[in-house]
Design a protein around this motif. Sequence first.
Motif, mmCIF file in Angstrom:
data_model
loop_
_atom_site.group_PDB
_atom_site.id
_atom_site.type_symbol
_atom_site.label_atom_id
_atom_site.label_comp_id
_atom_site.label_asym_id
_atom_site.label_seq_id
_atom_site.Cartn_x
_atom_site.Cartn_y
_atom_site.Cartn_z
ATOM 1 N N PHE A 1 0.804 -1.209 0.000
ATOM 2 C CA PHE A 1 0.000 0.000 0.000
ATOM 3 C C PHE A 1 0.848 1.275 0.000
ATOM 4 O O PHE A 1 1.993 1.266 0.440
ATOM 5 N N THR A 2 0.246 2.364 -0.459
ATOM 6 C CA THR A 2 0.865 3.674 -0.313
ATOM 7 C C THR A 2 0.936 3.992 1.179
ATOM 8 O O THR A 2 0.204 3.395 1.979
ATOM 9 N N PRO A 3 1.779 4.952 1.575
ATOM 10 C CA PRO A 3 1.896 5.280 3.000
ATOM 11 C C PRO A 3 0.572 5.633 3.676
ATOM 12 O O PRO A 3 0.367 5.312 4.848
ATOM 13 N N ASP A 4 -0.347 6.258 2.953
ATOM 14 C CA ASP A 4 -1.645 6.599 3.553
ATOM 15 C C ASP A 4 -2.629 5.428 3.525
ATOM 16 O O ASP A 4 -3.730 5.527 4.045
ATOM 17 N N GLY A 5 -2.232 4.315 2.894
ATOM 18 C CA GLY A 5 -3.082 3.129 2.841
ATOM 19 C C GLY A 5 -4.230 3.209 1.865
ATOM 20 O O GLY A 5 -5.076 2.322 1.819
ATOM 21 N N GLY A 6 -4.258 4.242 1.034
ATOM 22 C CA GLY A 6 -5.399 4.454 0.154
ATOM 23 C C GLY A 6 -5.296 3.881 -1.244
ATOM 24 O O GLY A 6 -6.256 3.911 -1.996
ATOM 25 N N ASP A 7 -4.115 3.342 -1.594
ATOM 26 C CA ASP A 7 -3.949 2.821 -2.954
ATOM 27 C C ASP A 7 -2.857 1.761 -2.960
ATOM 28 O O ASP A 7 -2.179 1.548 -1.962
#
Length: 91
Positions: free
Chosen positions: A46-52
């Motif tokens: 995941f991306t660091p923000d967990g959104g993608d």
Amino acid sequence: MKLKFFATYRTIANCMEREISAPGDVWSLLQALAEEYGAQMRAKLFTPDGGDIGMDAIILVNGMNVAHLKGKSTELSEGDTVAIFPMVAGG
């Protein structure tokens, strides 16, 4: 559904491939893998923000990169093969 791990993903999962029941889509699969294999897998997928899907993860469904399909919304079914690779660089 067949799930194949390569390179660092193989090390984290401690297996080359396994059979699983197909979740609805790629995003559901990645969330389940992060839940099962923990923080190290989550950080790779995941991306660091967990959104993608993260920049390190290359996800193929039946040999086609999900970036060229419907991305994380790519549907999965029982006959599919999903392969997860890390981004590779060299020179």
